[in-house]
Enzyme design. Sequence first.
Site, PDB file in Angstrom:
ATOM      1  N   CYS A 121       0.863  -1.163   0.000  1.00  0.00           N
ATOM      2  CA  CYS A 121       0.000   0.000   0.000  1.00  0.00           C
ATOM      3  C   CYS A 121       0.909   1.225   0.000  1.00  0.00           C
ATOM      4  CB  CYS A 121      -0.890  -0.007   1.236  1.00  0.00           C
ATOM      5  SG  CYS A 121      -2.300   1.098   1.041  1.00  0.00           S
ATOM      6  N   CYS A 123      -0.069   4.257   1.916  1.00  0.00           N
ATOM      7  CA  CYS A 123      -0.380   5.225   2.979  1.00  0.00           C
ATOM      8  C   CYS A 123       0.761   5.372   3.986  1.00  0.00           C
ATOM      9  CB  CYS A 123      -1.677   4.850   3.673  1.00  0.00           C
ATOM     10  SG  CYS A 123      -1.781   3.137   4.163  1.00  0.00           S
ATOM     11  N   CYS A 131      -3.924   5.954   0.293  1.00  0.00           N
ATOM     12  CA  CYS A 131      -3.369   4.666  -0.131  1.00  0.00           C
ATOM     13  C   CYS A 131      -2.916   4.662  -1.588  1.00  0.00           C
ATOM     14  CB  CYS A 131      -4.389   3.560   0.117  1.00  0.00           C
ATOM     15  SG  CYS A 131      -4.825   3.385   1.857  1.00  0.00           S
ATOM     16  N   LYS A 197     -12.011  -5.222   2.807  1.00  0.00           N
ATOM     17  CA  LYS A 197     -11.444  -4.348   3.829  1.00  0.00           C
ATOM     18  C   LYS A 197     -12.416  -3.196   4.019  1.00  0.00           C
ATOM     19  CE  LYS A 197      -7.432  -1.512   4.813  1.00  0.00           C
ATOM     20  NZ  LYS A 197      -6.079  -1.155   4.355  1.00  0.00           N
ATOM     21  N   ARG A 207      -3.129   3.745  12.766  1.00  0.00           N
ATOM     22  CA  ARG A 207      -2.684   4.954  12.058  1.00  0.00           C
ATOM     23  C   ARG A 207      -1.686   5.724  12.901  1.00  0.00           C
ATOM     24  NH1 ARG A 207      -8.293   6.266   8.872  1.00  0.00           N
ATOM     25  NH2 ARG A 207      -8.258   4.279   7.752  1.00  0.00           N
ATOM     26  N   ARG A 218     -11.120   7.108   4.028  1.00  0.00           N
ATOM     27  CA  ARG A 218     -10.892   6.190   2.905  1.00  0.00           C
ATOM     28  C   ARG A 218     -12.203   5.621   2.376  1.00  0.00           C
ATOM     29  NH1 ARG A 218      -5.539   6.053   3.960  1.00  0.00           N
ATOM     30  NH2 ARG A 218      -4.715   5.134   5.874  1.00  0.00           N
ATOM     31  N   LYS A 249     -11.209  -8.061   6.902  1.00  0.00           N
ATOM     32  CA  LYS A 249     -10.619  -7.117   7.838  1.00  0.00           C
ATOM     33  C   LYS A 249     -11.575  -5.985   8.108  1.00  0.00           C
ATOM     34  CE  LYS A 249      -6.842  -3.886   7.932  1.00  0.00           C
ATOM     35  NZ  LYS A 249      -5.808  -3.242   7.174  1.00  0.00           N
ATOM     36  N   SER A 275      -5.906  -3.362  14.887  1.00  0.00           N
ATOM     37  CA  SER A 275      -5.377  -2.626  16.035  1.00  0.00           C
ATOM     38  C   SER A 275      -6.454  -2.243  17.048  1.00  0.00           C
ATOM     39  CB  SER A 275      -4.644  -1.374  15.548  1.00  0.00           C
ATOM     40  OG  SER A 275      -5.506  -0.550  14.784  1.00  0.00           O
ATOM     41  N   TYR A 314      -2.085  -9.066  16.611  1.00  0.00           N
ATOM     42  CA  TYR A 314      -1.002  -8.522  17.430  1.00  0.00           C
ATOM     43  C   TYR A 314      -0.775  -9.378  18.680  1.00  0.00           C
ATOM     44  CZ  TYR A 314      -1.804  -4.678  14.253  1.00  0.00           C
ATOM     45  OH  TYR A 314      -1.952  -3.938  13.103  1.00  0.00           O
TER      46      TYR A 314
HETATM   47  C1  PBG Z   1      -3.046   0.450   5.298  1.00  0.00           C
HETATM   48  C2  PBG Z   1      -3.428  -0.471   6.371  1.00  0.00           C
HETATM   49  C3  PBG Z   1      -4.242  -0.193   7.467  1.00  0.00           C
HETATM   50  C4  PBG Z   1      -4.228  -1.322   8.252  1.00  0.00           C
HETATM   51  C5  PBG Z   1      -3.437  -2.270   7.625  1.00  0.00           C
HETATM   52  N1  PBG Z   1      -2.963  -1.736   6.447  1.00  0.00           N
HETATM   53  C6  PBG Z   1      -4.927   1.038   7.885  1.00  0.00           C
HETATM   54  C7  PBG Z   1      -5.922   1.691   7.039  1.00  0.00           C
HETATM   55  O1  PBG Z   1      -6.441   1.157   6.064  1.00  0.00           O
HETATM   56  O2  PBG Z   1      -6.219   2.832   7.376  1.00  0.00           O
HETATM   57  C8  PBG Z   1      -4.936  -1.456   9.562  1.00  0.00           C
HETATM   58  C9  PBG Z   1      -4.405  -2.474  10.474  1.00  0.00           C
HETATM   59  C10 PBG Z   1      -4.832  -2.331  11.877  1.00  0.00           C
HETATM   60  O3  PBG Z   1      -5.648  -1.478  12.251  1.00  0.00           O
HETATM   61  O4  PBG Z   1      -4.309  -3.125  12.685  1.00  0.00           O
HETATM   62  N2  PBG Z   1      -3.596   0.204   4.061  1.00  0.00           N
HETATM   63 ZN    ZN Z   2      -3.176   2.086   2.752  1.00  0.00          ZN
END
Ligand code: PBG
Ligand code: ZN
Length: 325
Positions: A121, A123, A131, A197, A207, A218, A249, A275, A314
């Site tokens: 990605c 970002c 992204c 996602k 983030r 997004r 996800k 997260s 995690y």
């Molecule tokens: C970036 C990405 C994100 C996560 C994994 N890859 C964040 C987003 O899309 O803003 C989130 C992972 C997490 O929250 O543990 N593309």
């Molecule tokens: Zn991203």
Amino acid sequence: MTFDLPYRPRRMRRTETLRAMVRETQLNASQLVYPMFIEEGISENTPISSMPGIFRHPEKTMDKAVKEAYAAGIRSILLFGVSHHKDETGSDSLKDDGLLARMIRRAKDACPDMNVISDNCFCEYTSHGHCGVLTADGHVHNDHTLENLAQQAYICARAGADIVAPSAMMDGQIAAIRERLDAEGFEHTPIMAYASKFASGLYGPFRAAAGCDLKGDRKTYQMDPANAREALIEAELDEAEGADILMVKPGMFYLDILARIRQQSNMPLAAYQVSGEYSMMCYAFEKGALDEKRVVMESMTSLRRAGADILITYFAPKVARWLAE
Ligand code: PBG
Ligand code: ZN
């Protein structure tokens, strides 16, 4: 005289031996993927305040962190770079000597047997935190981003990534990456697709962890949490484009999506416990409201029961240690 019903599950609940014999869902350390944050230009492990127990590891000493994960029983890691070289396009991630390629090489050098998965990605590498590449009016340009994603995935494969995992949610990203990898001689590198996602509030701690300061949201490229059928279409498209593993996800709020993709597809399926899911559980453990081991293991079992083969979490090193006990 009374007659028993032909099957009474409670007879099988009497002892742990009996329960184990009929247990439908098994957990194994080989199913775990541990996401790790690697930062360039720092010299100390830096705690991430919104994710208790999770650190940004200095690039220079990441070997140690990878070896520790391996010693805990982890066999797959997902690497996120914390970049000090951000620009409009995320160009650092397109270079052989950029952070993304360097951390993959280092991880493979540290532990050749570790499955190293690249998060593909932009970002983490763009100054605006989106992204992909932005158009003049501030939208992400799908097709320009596709070209860059294909290049980035190729750089990762060349650096030694065992799996590439595109998470940008651009239309056609699996096909674009598959075509490029095949053309470059990496036809054996699998793609793990972030197939569904969702635009989730649960990415908040990530983030901060990844040092991504996004202005805006997004919602134009990630999915609406209200849509389940659309997730099935996304999964179907990614499978048709050549994905080797499909991912859902976040995880725990989206068990229905996991279960439905499991029914529709025979592909390996991954769940990402993100997260926010991690942090809210940790805070409840810290307050003594929930029992850590019991609840974490129950969450793993629930994701597996709903249909996930692979668990991205995690908690992975803790789970691996508990499984080995
Ligand atoms: C970036 C990405 C994100 C996560 C994994 N890859 C964040 C987003 O899309 O803003 C989130 C992972 C997490 O929250 O543990 N593309
Ligand atoms: Zn991203």
